[in-house]
Enzyme design. Structure first.
Site, PDB file in Angstrom:
ATOM      1  N   TYR A  19     -92.131  -9.717 -79.642  1.00 46.87           N
ATOM      2  CA  TYR A  19     -91.542  -8.913 -80.726  1.00 46.87           C
ATOM      3  C   TYR A  19     -91.717  -9.626 -82.063  1.00 46.87           C
ATOM      4  O   TYR A  19     -92.114  -9.008 -83.059  1.00 46.87           O
ATOM      5  CB  TYR A  19     -90.067  -8.678 -80.429  1.00 46.87           C
ATOM      6  CG  TYR A  19     -89.339  -7.822 -81.451  1.00 46.87           C
ATOM      7  CD1 TYR A  19     -89.627  -6.460 -81.589  1.00 46.87           C
ATOM      8  CD2 TYR A  19     -88.360  -8.362 -82.283  1.00 46.87           C
ATOM      9  CE1 TYR A  19     -88.947  -5.669 -82.510  1.00 46.87           C
ATOM     10  CE2 TYR A  19     -87.676  -7.577 -83.206  1.00 46.87           C
ATOM     11  CZ  TYR A  19     -87.968  -6.236 -83.325  1.00 46.87           C
ATOM     12  OH  TYR A  19     -87.300  -5.457 -84.239  1.00 46.87           O
ATOM     13  N   SER A  46     -88.511  -7.065 -89.386  1.00 47.93           N
ATOM     14  CA  SER A  46     -87.306  -7.624 -88.768  1.00 47.93           C
ATOM     15  C   SER A  46     -87.143  -9.054 -89.254  1.00 47.93           C
ATOM     16  O   SER A  46     -88.136  -9.753 -89.523  1.00 47.93           O
ATOM     17  CB  SER A  46     -87.445  -7.636 -87.250  1.00 47.93           C
ATOM     18  OG  SER A  46     -86.442  -8.455 -86.667  1.00 47.93           O
TER      19      SER A  46
END
Ligand code: NDP
Length: 236
Positions: A145, A131
Site C-alpha cells: 500500500y 495517504s
C-alpha cells in the site's frame, strides 16, 4: 477560473472520502460527475441527494478510466480518489490482489491525469488522494500500500512540471486514518491507529473534502507538485 459552474469529475465517489468530495463540490454549485465500481445503491442515493451524475466505470481498467475522462469533455477539476487497501504479510499476500491495487492506486491515476490534461484549460486542477503512508509506514504489513501512495508523490511532482506551463496544478492530499468503510473510526484497528496520532480520532471525510476544495479553489493557483497531509499528526 471563472465564477461559472466548473466541470468536475471525481473518480471513485460513491462512498467515504470520495462521496464527501462529491457533496462538497455539488454544494458549491459545480457540475459534478463521479464514478464508482460496485456500490450502485450508494451511488444512486448520492446522485439523488446532490444532483451529481453517477457513472459506473472500473478505475482499475486503463481503457475504461481513459474513456471515462474523455467522455466528460474539458474538465476544470479532476479528483482521483478511488483506491484499494491491501494489508498483510508480504510473504502471504495474494500477488494478484497486490497487482490489482497497483493498477487502481498507481496506473489509473497516472492515465486519468494525463488524459484530463489533454483538454484541460488554463487553471485546471488535478488532485489525487494519496495517504500519509506515502511518507510514513509505521507498522508491518503495509509495504505494498505504501509503495502505491509513494508512487503517487513522484507522479504528482512530475506531472506538475509537465502541465505547469498551462497553469494546471497537480497535488496530492494525504489523509491519515479517516472514518470510512475502508477504515471505520470505531473499528478494531482504531486504538492502534490513534496511538500514532497527536489528535486521537479519525479524520472526518468532510475535512479531507475541505482540503480538496481549497486546492481546487482560487487561492491555490500557485500550489502544485505538493503533498498536503491531513492526518491528525500520524506522520509527525
Ligand atoms: P472506501 O473503500 O470507503 O471508498 C472507496 C471509493 O472508491 C468508493 O466510492 C468505491 O466505489 C471507489 N472505488 C473503489 N474501487 C474502484 C474502482 N475499481 N473503480 C471505481 N471506483 C472505485 O475508501 P476511502 O474513502 O476510505 O478511501 C478513499 C481514498 O482515500 C483511497 O485512495 C484511500 O487509499 C485513501 N485513504 C484512505 C484512508 C482512510 O483511512 N480511509 C487513509 C489514507 C488514504 P464502489 O464502492 O462503488 O466500488
Amino acid at each position: 477560473m471563472t465564477d461559472e459552474k466548473r466541470n468536475v469529475l471525481v473518480i471513485g465517489g460513491s462512498r467515504g472520502i470520495g462521496a464527501a468530495i462529491v457533496q462538497r463540490f455539488a454544494e458549491a454549485g459545480d457540475r459534478v460527475t463521479f464514478s464508482y465500481a460496485g456500490s450502485a445503491d450508494a451511488a444512486a442515493a448520492l446522485q439523488k441527494n446532490t444532483g451529481a451524475v453517477a457513472i459506473r466505470s472500473d478505475a482499475a481498467d486503463r481503457e475504461a478510466v481513459v474513456a471515462l475522462v474523455k467522455s466528460r469533455g474539458k474538465l476544470d477539476v479532476l479528483v482521483i480518489n478511488a483506491g484499494a487497501l491491501v494489508l498483510g504479510n508480504p510473504l502471504d499476500l495474494d500477488a494478484d490482489a497486490v497487482d490489482r491495487m497497483i493498477d487502481l492506486n498507481v496506473r489509473a491515476p497516472y492515465h486519468a491525469a494525463v488524459e484530463a490534461a489533454r483538454t484541460m484549460g488554463d487553471g485546471g486542477r488535478i488532485v489525487m488522494i494519496g495517504s500519509v503512508n506515502g511518507d510514513r509506514m509505521p507498522f508491518e504489513g503495509g509495504a505494498a500500500y505504501a509503495l502505491t501512495k509513494s508512487a503517487m508523490q513522484g507522479m504528482a511532482r512530475g506531472l506538475a512540471r509537465d502541465f505547469g506551463g498551462r497553469n494546471i496544478t497537480v497535488n496530492v492530499v494525504q489523509p491519515g486514518p479517516t472514518d470510512t468503510d475502508m477504515n471505520p473510526g470505531d473499528g478494531p484497528m482504531s486504538d492502534f491507529m490513534h496511538g500514532f496520532m497527536a489528535i486521537k480520532r479519525h479524520v472526518r471525510p468532510m475535512e479531507v473534502a475541505g482540503m480538496v476544495a481549497w486546492l481546487a479553489g482560487p487561492d491555490a493557483g500557485a500550489v502544485t507538485g505538493a503533498m498536503h497531509t491531513i492526518d491528525g499528526g500520524f506522520g509527525a
